[in-house]
Scaffold this motif. Sequence first.
Motif, mmCIF file in Angstrom:
data_model
loop_
_atom_site.group_PDB
_atom_site.id
_atom_site.type_symbol
_atom_site.label_atom_id
_atom_site.label_comp_id
_atom_site.label_asym_id
_atom_site.label_seq_id
_atom_site.Cartn_x
_atom_site.Cartn_y
_atom_site.Cartn_z
ATOM 1 N N GLU A 84 -4.759 -57.918 31.840
ATOM 2 C CA GLU A 84 -5.828 -58.641 31.152
ATOM 3 C C GLU A 84 -6.010 -58.117 29.732
ATOM 4 O O GLU A 84 -6.185 -58.894 28.798
ATOM 5 C CB GLU A 84 -7.139 -58.533 31.929
ATOM 6 C CG GLU A 84 -7.129 -59.338 33.207
ATOM 7 C CD GLU A 84 -8.411 -59.178 34.011
ATOM 8 O OE1 GLU A 84 -9.368 -58.549 33.517
ATOM 9 O OE2 GLU A 84 -8.448 -59.692 35.149
ATOM 10 N N ASP A 88 -5.422 -60.609 26.727
ATOM 11 C CA ASP A 88 -6.636 -61.003 26.010
ATOM 12 C C ASP A 88 -6.860 -60.264 24.699
ATOM 13 O O ASP A 88 -7.543 -60.776 23.812
ATOM 14 C CB ASP A 88 -7.868 -60.805 26.901
ATOM 15 C CG ASP A 88 -7.842 -61.678 28.142
ATOM 16 O OD1 ASP A 88 -7.085 -62.677 28.148
ATOM 17 O OD2 ASP A 88 -8.555 -61.357 29.108
ATOM 18 N N GLU A 89 -6.303 -59.050 24.573
ATOM 19 C CA GLU A 89 -6.575 -58.252 23.384
ATOM 20 C C GLU A 89 -5.323 -57.930 22.562
ATOM 21 O O GLU A 89 -5.317 -58.104 21.354
ATOM 22 C CB GLU A 89 -7.295 -56.963 23.777
ATOM 23 C CG GLU A 89 -8.646 -57.227 24.443
ATOM 24 C CD GLU A 89 -9.356 -55.953 24.847
ATOM 25 O OE1 GLU A 89 -9.367 -55.000 24.035
ATOM 26 O OE2 GLU A 89 -9.885 -55.906 25.977
#
Length: 131
Positions: A84, A88-89
Amino acid sequence: MLRGPADPEIFTGSIGFRESILEQIRQTRPTVREYLRQTRYSGSGHGGFVGTPEQLADRIDQWYRSYACDGFNLQPDILVDSLEVIADELVPLLVSRGLFRADYEPATLPGHLTAAAAAPRHRVVSAPSHH
């Protein structure tokens, strides 16, 4: 042993991987026993990293722009949580730096294979020698 870059005419392995191992050795100066103990759990000396997504993006950026690599394989420590964070980052940071493609044409694997087969091949043409 810790001399300059490998000669690609002689060295047949991964030059980038070799250089990453040598850099680890230069930084930590382990004994043979310490080096073998360090690499026993990580596989074969792949570089480890602990930090923020921004710091990892900086490291990837530095390696890529200095021609130390042409890609990365990420091995997250905690699969679900780390995936994640990567998606996402890290990925958006790499996209913004031009280090990760966000758009692909065509959109399917068969389309990619067809496009690759139709792409023109580059040929090396030598200039005539003058005597």
